[in-house]
Design a protein around this motif. Sequence first.
Motif, PDB file in Angstrom:
ATOM      1  N   LEU A 189      28.377  -3.816  34.380  1.00 40.51           N
ATOM      2  CA  LEU A 189      28.828  -3.574  32.998  1.00 40.51           C
ATOM      3  C   LEU A 189      28.746  -4.850  32.163  1.00 40.51           C
ATOM      4  CD1 LEU A 189      30.101  -0.823  34.104  1.00 40.51           C
ATOM      5  CD2 LEU A 189      31.962  -1.253  32.520  1.00 40.51           C
TER       6      LEU A 189
ATOM      7  N   ALA B 175      25.133  -5.792  31.320  1.00 38.91           N
ATOM      8  CA  ALA B 175      24.553  -4.900  30.302  1.00 38.91           C
ATOM      9  C   ALA B 175      25.076  -5.263  28.916  1.00 38.91           C
ATOM     10  CB  ALA B 175      24.899  -3.447  30.638  1.00 38.91           C
ATOM     11  N   ARG B 176      26.360  -5.580  28.836  1.00 41.57           N
ATOM     12  CA  ARG B 176      26.948  -5.968  27.545  1.00 41.57           C
ATOM     13  C   ARG B 176      26.335  -7.268  27.033  1.00 41.57           C
ATOM     14  NH1 ARG B 176      33.255  -4.366  28.767  1.00 41.57           N
ATOM     15  NH2 ARG B 176      33.450  -3.083  26.924  1.00 41.57           N
TER      16      ARG B 176
ATOM     17  N   VAL C 111      22.834  -6.959  25.540  1.00 44.34           N
ATOM     18  CA  VAL C 111      22.800  -6.449  24.164  1.00 44.34           C
ATOM     19  C   VAL C 111      23.295  -7.520  23.198  1.00 44.34           C
ATOM     20  CG1 VAL C 111      23.808  -4.723  22.618  1.00 44.34           C
ATOM     21  CG2 VAL C 111      22.911  -4.045  24.844  1.00 44.34           C
TER      22      VAL C 111
ATOM     23  N   ALA D 224      20.176  -1.198  23.525  1.00 47.78           N
ATOM     24  CA  ALA D 224      21.056  -0.396  24.381  1.00 47.78           C
ATOM     25  C   ALA D 224      20.200   0.605  25.163  1.00 47.78           C
ATOM     26  CB  ALA D 224      22.065   0.347  23.514  1.00 47.78           C
ATOM     27  N   GLN D 225      20.552   0.805  26.418  1.00 47.77           N
ATOM     28  CA  GLN D 225      19.798   1.739  27.262  1.00 47.77           C
ATOM     29  C   GLN D 225      20.724   2.823  27.807  1.00 47.77           C
ATOM     30  OE1 GLN D 225      17.772  -0.829  30.304  1.00 47.77           O
ATOM     31  NE2 GLN D 225      18.640  -2.395  28.970  1.00 47.77           N
ATOM     32  N   ALA D 226      20.140   3.953  28.133  1.00 48.17           N
ATOM     33  CA  ALA D 226      20.939   5.046  28.695  1.00 48.17           C
ATOM     34  C   ALA D 226      21.380   4.713  30.124  1.00 48.17           C
ATOM     35  CB  ALA D 226      20.150   6.341  28.686  1.00 48.17           C
ATOM     36  N   PHE D 227      20.527   3.993  30.858  1.00 46.51           N
ATOM     37  CA  PHE D 227      20.872   3.638  32.241  1.00 46.51           C
ATOM     38  C   PHE D 227      20.526   2.170  32.515  1.00 46.51           C
ATOM     39  CE2 PHE D 227      20.676   8.242  32.524  1.00 46.51           C
ATOM     40  CZ  PHE D 227      21.813   8.516  33.271  1.00 46.51           C
ATOM     41  N   PRO D 228      21.341   1.262  31.976  1.00 47.18           N
ATOM     42  CA  PRO D 228      21.060  -0.157  32.202  1.00 47.18           C
ATOM     43  C   PRO D 228      21.124  -0.512  33.684  1.00 47.18           C
ATOM     44  CG  PRO D 228      23.223   0.159  31.194  1.00 47.18           C
ATOM     45  CD  PRO D 228      22.539   1.486  31.174  1.00 47.18           C
TER      46      PRO D 228
ATOM     47  N   ARG E 133      21.045   8.654  23.874  1.00 48.09           N
ATOM     48  CA  ARG E 133      21.371   8.112  25.207  1.00 48.09           C
ATOM     49  C   ARG E 133      22.249   9.107  25.975  1.00 48.09           C
ATOM     50  NH1 ARG E 133      21.713   3.342  22.196  1.00 48.09           N
ATOM     51  NH2 ARG E 133      23.973   3.336  22.025  1.00 48.09           N
TER      52      ARG E 133
ATOM     53  N   GLU F 118      20.268  11.749  27.487  1.00 52.30           N
ATOM     54  CA  GLU F 118      19.607  11.268  28.706  1.00 52.30           C
ATOM     55  C   GLU F 118      20.575  11.273  29.891  1.00 52.30           C
ATOM     56  OE1 GLU F 118      16.693   7.557  29.815  1.00 52.30           O
ATOM     57  OE2 GLU F 118      17.026   7.997  27.712  1.00 52.30           O
ATOM     58  N   HIS F 119      21.814  10.879  29.630  1.00 51.32           N
ATOM     59  CA  HIS F 119      22.826  10.928  30.701  1.00 51.32           C
ATOM     60  C   HIS F 119      22.936  12.345  31.258  1.00 51.32           C
ATOM     61  CE1 HIS F 119      25.248   7.216  29.101  1.00 51.32           C
ATOM     62  NE2 HIS F 119      24.115   6.882  29.687  1.00 51.32           N
TER      63      HIS F 119
ATOM     64  N   VAL G 116      19.708  13.505  33.214  1.00 49.55           N
ATOM     65  CA  VAL G 116      19.533  12.889  34.528  1.00 49.55           C
ATOM     66  C   VAL G 116      20.601  13.378  35.513  1.00 49.55           C
ATOM     67  CG1 VAL G 116      19.636  10.690  35.773  1.00 49.55           C
ATOM     68  CG2 VAL G 116      18.303  10.868  33.680  1.00 49.55           C
TER      69      VAL G 116
ATOM     70  N   ALA H 273      25.731   4.583  33.994  1.00 52.41           N
ATOM     71  CA  ALA H 273      26.199   5.366  32.838  1.00 52.41           C
ATOM     72  C   ALA H 273      27.438   4.707  32.234  1.00 52.41           C
ATOM     73  CB  ALA H 273      26.498   6.803  33.260  1.00 52.41           C
TER      74      ALA H 273
ATOM     75  N   SER I 265      26.356   1.840  30.212  1.00 51.51           N
ATOM     76  CA  SER I 265      25.784   2.296  28.943  1.00 51.51           C
ATOM     77  C   SER I 265      26.893   2.619  27.941  1.00 51.51           C
ATOM     78  CB  SER I 265      24.915   3.536  29.203  1.00 51.51           C
ATOM     79  OG  SER I 265      24.438   4.079  27.999  1.00 51.51           O
TER      80      SER I 265
ATOM     81  N   VAL J 145      28.364  -0.597  26.519  1.00 46.08           N
ATOM     82  CA  VAL J 145      27.490  -1.191  25.498  1.00 46.08           C
ATOM     83  C   VAL J 145      27.597  -0.400  24.189  1.00 46.08           C
ATOM     84  CG1 VAL J 145      25.065  -1.465  24.867  1.00 46.08           C
ATOM     85  CG2 VAL J 145      25.852  -2.228  27.112  1.00 46.08           C
TER      86      VAL J 145
END
Lengths: 142, 209
Positions: free
Chosen positions: A120, A123-124, A127, A133-137, B127, B130-131, B134, B194, B197, B200
């Motif tokens: 986490l 990922a923060r 950015v 931002a990604q759906a699945f970092p 996003r 997408e979660h 998947v 997830a 994400s 973020v």
Amino acid sequence: MTALAALQDCLAAEHAAIYGYGVLGGVLGGDNNAASDQALATAGYVAHRTRRDELTALITGLDADPVPAEPAYATPFPITGTPDCRRLGRHIEHRTAAVYSFAVAETVRGTRRMLASALLDAARREVRWGGEAQAFPGVTDS
Amino acid sequence: MQARWYGRWMQAAAFDDDKGPGGVSDTEAEQSATSLTKSSARERLLTRRRLMSLASAAGVVAGLSGCMPSRERTGRRRTPTPTDAVRGDVGLLVTAITGEELLLAYCAAVIDRHPELAAVVRPVHQRQREHVDVLRSALRRLDPPPAPRRFVVPAGRRSAQARLVRRIDAARRDRFDDCLAAESGPLARLLASAAASHAVTADLLRVQR
């Protein structure tokens, strides 16, 4: 891959990240207009050192020798100014997140909690360095 | 002598996050930009495939659940078995999908109520979609539970955004806890990602307020 090998990979990534933050911190230090980037670099450096120490303790607790840091690391591209530093920051965090996400799958309980928290955080920071931002970092490009 | 940067997992590095090649000539920059575009497109394809393969690995739990013997009917005391763990993961995945679907529907409701927030919320919605996709693909054998589609979105734009952030924060906590509870490693990895994400997204929405 075993849990120990995954932890060693995380530690190796943290050694490289700390080195990378040292490089970008040095470059940013010479830019008087990069106060927010300097703050981000300092926070990232401290965070990666903390994770390194946690991982070292975990690995030692498993009666294994923590993987040592290399004397130096080749940066993936030349670091000559603030934009390169931001790019390197994104790069470090993107790769660190990937290693942690792998490790999450190999561990359980308290260790998994630590590794997921590290994912986490990475990922923060990615950015904050300007990454998207990604759906699945940590899962993408890994 | 310098060590390879980051070891073996760096070798396939492609820098899709490049915003400008500082310190190189225009020609180099142009060449670099071209190759970055190519690698970025390739990465997206690989990413999709990898995500789906990871979801399939996590989805093994759902596949197994379909052929589990129902030992409870015997009425005998028993110790937990690997199938119990599998069943636990299926329940966990169903809960996670429901939560992610609710958040997806809430994003749509916010855009509906506040079209001026669309530019901010649409990437979140994407996003979130997408979660759901998947996680659902990890659970193909089960029908997705119905999710309520009507929400009360606050009339004020700031309040609506603040509530959305609270919901995303809650989703982050839930997916993080789900990750810790998951028996399957690949499922734990998806759920941790997830959660990251969501973390973020909440950060970004707070800045955009």
